[in-house]
Design a protein around this motif. Sequence first.
Motif, PDB file in Angstrom:
ATOM      1  N   UNK A  45       0.846  -1.193   0.000  1.00 41.43           N
ATOM      2  CA  UNK A  45       0.000   0.000   0.000  1.00 41.43           C
ATOM      3  C   UNK A  45       0.880   1.241   0.000  1.00 41.43           C
ATOM      4  N   UNK A  46       0.714   2.078  -1.019  1.00 41.27           N
ATOM      5  CA  UNK A  46       1.476   3.326  -1.125  1.00 41.27           C
ATOM      6  C   UNK A  46       0.516   4.502  -1.094  1.00 41.27           C
ATOM      7  N   UNK A  47       1.008   5.623  -0.613  1.00 40.68           N
ATOM      8  CA  UNK A  47       0.204   6.843  -0.654  1.00 40.68           C
ATOM      9  C   UNK A  47       0.347   7.549  -1.991  1.00 40.68           C
ATOM     10  N   UNK A  48       1.470   7.327  -2.667  1.00 42.51           N
ATOM     11  CA  UNK A  48       1.674   7.880  -4.007  1.00 42.51           C
ATOM     12  C   UNK A  48       2.838   7.158  -4.668  1.00 42.51           C
ATOM     13  N   UNK A  49       2.831   7.159  -5.999  1.00 42.87           N
ATOM     14  CA  UNK A  49       3.925   6.590  -6.784  1.00 42.87           C
ATOM     15  C   UNK A  49       4.450   7.668  -7.716  1.00 42.87           C
TER      16      UNK A  49
END
Length: 227
Positions: A45-49
């Motif tokens: 799970x990432x908050x942004x890429x």
Amino acid sequence: MKKILLIDDDVALCELLTEYLVGEGFAVESAHSGPEGVSRAVAHDWDAIVLDVMLPGMNGFDVLRQIQAESAVPVLMLTARGDDTDTVLGLELGADDYVAKPCSPRVLVARLRNLFRRKLEQTTVETEQRVGDLDYDKQNRRVRVGDRDVELTGAEFNLLVLLLEHAGDLVSKEILAKQGLGRALQAYDRRIETHMAQIRKKLGPLPDGSPRIKTVRGAGYQYLVSE
């Protein structure tokens, strides 16, 4: 702490951006090829890429398509300075923002924070739509049947939304593959059938007991709405 994934084959740039982003309170990891980026992007799970267009093994646009088939994570693309074609294509494919290279760490942080603010504002807007007894929210990627929340993977959600937006009509397997999974339909590819089986299982039947999704053999699928 916001978690950021950098996908760029420029190791020195990744190290520079990582040092700056960590100093600004972000947690950062890096991937240096297209296939590695896809694998890392969908595994956590990432908050942004932050995604570069030019990558070994797979270009950034194909990486973007595959990420979007599995996840709703915001993507900020790095494009060659002055290359409007890459910028426009990235935005048309669903990238949330872009930064031109060579990339200033201060500009990148400002764009990321602005991106997070926009996403937060969007969650306060009512975006839910209804088809029969099913409610879905494209913005926040939520599905509810009656009073029951339904947990879907990114690919399952994309395919279901395509059917819901054309409820009562046939949606071809070619469209489902291209728009729902981000890839062209391949001979003997059973991924759509597998996803549809899971969607049916998770949604259950219509209130009258009839199936929600009809298979039209050799053609596609149709979301049915009870009278």
